[in-house]
Scaffold this active site. Structure first.
Site, PDB file in Angstrom:
ATOM      1  N   GLY A  46       0.815  -1.174   0.287  1.00  0.00           N
ATOM      2  CA  GLY A  46       0.133   0.384  -0.293  1.00  0.00           C
ATOM      3  C   GLY A  46       0.495   1.101  -0.185  1.00  0.00           C
ATOM      4  O   GLY A  46       2.061   0.865   0.514  1.00  0.00           O
ATOM      5  N   GLN A  51       2.987  10.062   1.743  1.00  0.00           N
ATOM      6  CA  GLN A  51       4.315   9.371   1.956  1.00  0.00           C
ATOM      7  C   GLN A  51       4.787   9.681   0.655  1.00  0.00           C
ATOM      8  O   GLN A  51       6.229   9.446   0.482  1.00  0.00           O
ATOM      9  CB  GLN A  51       4.112   7.849   1.464  1.00  0.00           C
ATOM     10  N   CYS A  89       5.841  -0.378   7.306  1.00  0.00           N
ATOM     11  CA  CYS A  89       5.496   1.570   6.341  1.00  0.00           C
ATOM     12  C   CYS A  89       6.621   1.338   6.132  1.00  0.00           C
ATOM     13  O   CYS A  89       7.624   1.294   6.107  1.00  0.00           O
ATOM     14  CB  CYS A  89       5.211   1.967   8.062  1.00  0.00           C
ATOM     15  N   LEU A  90       6.669   1.568   4.565  1.00  0.00           N
ATOM     16  CA  LEU A  90       7.149   2.806   3.199  1.00  0.00           C
ATOM     17  C   LEU A  90       7.953   3.073   4.305  1.00  0.00           C
ATOM     18  O   LEU A  90       9.037   3.553   3.166  1.00  0.00           O
ATOM     19  CB  LEU A  90       6.829   2.131   2.538  1.00  0.00           C
ATOM     20  N   HIS A 131      -4.814   0.859   7.186  1.00  0.00           N
ATOM     21  CA  HIS A 131      -3.322   1.440   7.137  1.00  0.00           C
ATOM     22  C   HIS A 131      -3.065   2.573   6.201  1.00  0.00           C
ATOM     23  O   HIS A 131      -2.333   3.825   6.902  1.00  0.00           O
ATOM     24  CB  HIS A 131      -2.678   0.497   7.011  1.00  0.00           C
ATOM     25  N   GLU A 132      -3.844   2.133   4.996  1.00  0.00           N
ATOM     26  CA  GLU A 132      -3.356   3.860   4.050  1.00  0.00           C
ATOM     27  C   GLU A 132      -4.179   5.095   4.897  1.00  0.00           C
ATOM     28  O   GLU A 132      -4.135   6.187   4.474  1.00  0.00           O
ATOM     29  CB  GLU A 132      -4.324   3.271   2.253  1.00  0.00           C
ATOM     30  N   HIS A 135      -3.341   6.536   6.744  1.00  0.00           N
ATOM     31  CA  HIS A 135      -1.774   7.801   6.275  1.00  0.00           C
ATOM     32  C   HIS A 135      -2.342   9.197   6.152  1.00  0.00           C
ATOM     33  O   HIS A 135      -2.339  10.441   6.134  1.00  0.00           O
ATOM     34  CB  HIS A 135      -1.240   7.019   5.286  1.00  0.00           C
TER      35      HIS A 135
END
Ligand code: CO
Length: 179
Positions: A46, A51, A89-90, A131-132, A135
């Site tokens: 994701g 991000q 997480c990226l 999760h997204e 964000h």
């Protein structure tokens, strides 16, 4: 293929509530494509627009064999049950924590044709979407951990970042996994 740089913890973009998308135009479609390419190159499941430094309510999720889900102005309509699982997480490479999330959700989102559609999702797919959506609201996964676990994770993050400055990470194909 256009890869965008990923913002790491420390970037103010990660802590802002992103703005609604007014209309699905060419710019939004390009952003979705770039998010998708960047997520794939970074081997994530994701990626949200903030991000890559853009405070728009846009994200992509790709879990297992499911078709990629595009999230534009997503809204969680229903949540059921609870499941705890490890999350990454990226924007925080190599950091992981167990996060409790709903086991089943119904999400409403605008698709690339500008139409609203609903999806019922479970388990990892539901987790990735939650999760997204976090964000897009400026929330990071470790915000859900206990104060002690959060402190430990942030200490580990600081240590791993020792000697490095800035919070922009170039993406090249085959990076570590995360969301
Ligand atoms: Co993330």
């Amino acid at each position: 293929m256009a890869l965008r740089s990923i913002h790491l913890l420390g970037s103010p973009a990660l802590r802002k509530r992103s703005d609604e998308v007014e209309s699905v135009d060419e710019e939004v479609r390009t952003l979705v494509r770039d998010l998708s390419d960047t997520m794939t190159a970074a081997e994530g499941i994701g990626l949200a627009a903030n991000q890559v430094g853009l405070a728009r309510r846009v994200a992509v999720v790709q879990v297992g064999d499911h078709p990629e889900l595009v999230l534009i102005n997503p809204e969680i309509l229903e949540t059921d049950g609870e499941e705890k699982d490890e999350e990454g997480c990226l924007s925080l490479p190599d950091m992981f924590g167990d996060v409790a999330r709903a086991q089943r959700i119904v999400v409403e989102t605008t698709n690339l044709d500008g139409e609203r559609e609903r999806h019922e999702l479970t388990d990892l797919f539901a987790r990735a979407v939650l999760h997204e959506v976090d964000h897009l609201n400026g929330v990071l996964f470790f915000d859900h951990l206990s104060p002690l676990k959060r402190r430990m994770l942030l200490a580990k993050w600081k240590k791993s970042r020792k000697g490095q400055t800035g919070y922009i990470k170039e993406v090249t194909p085959a990076e570590a996994s995360g969301t």
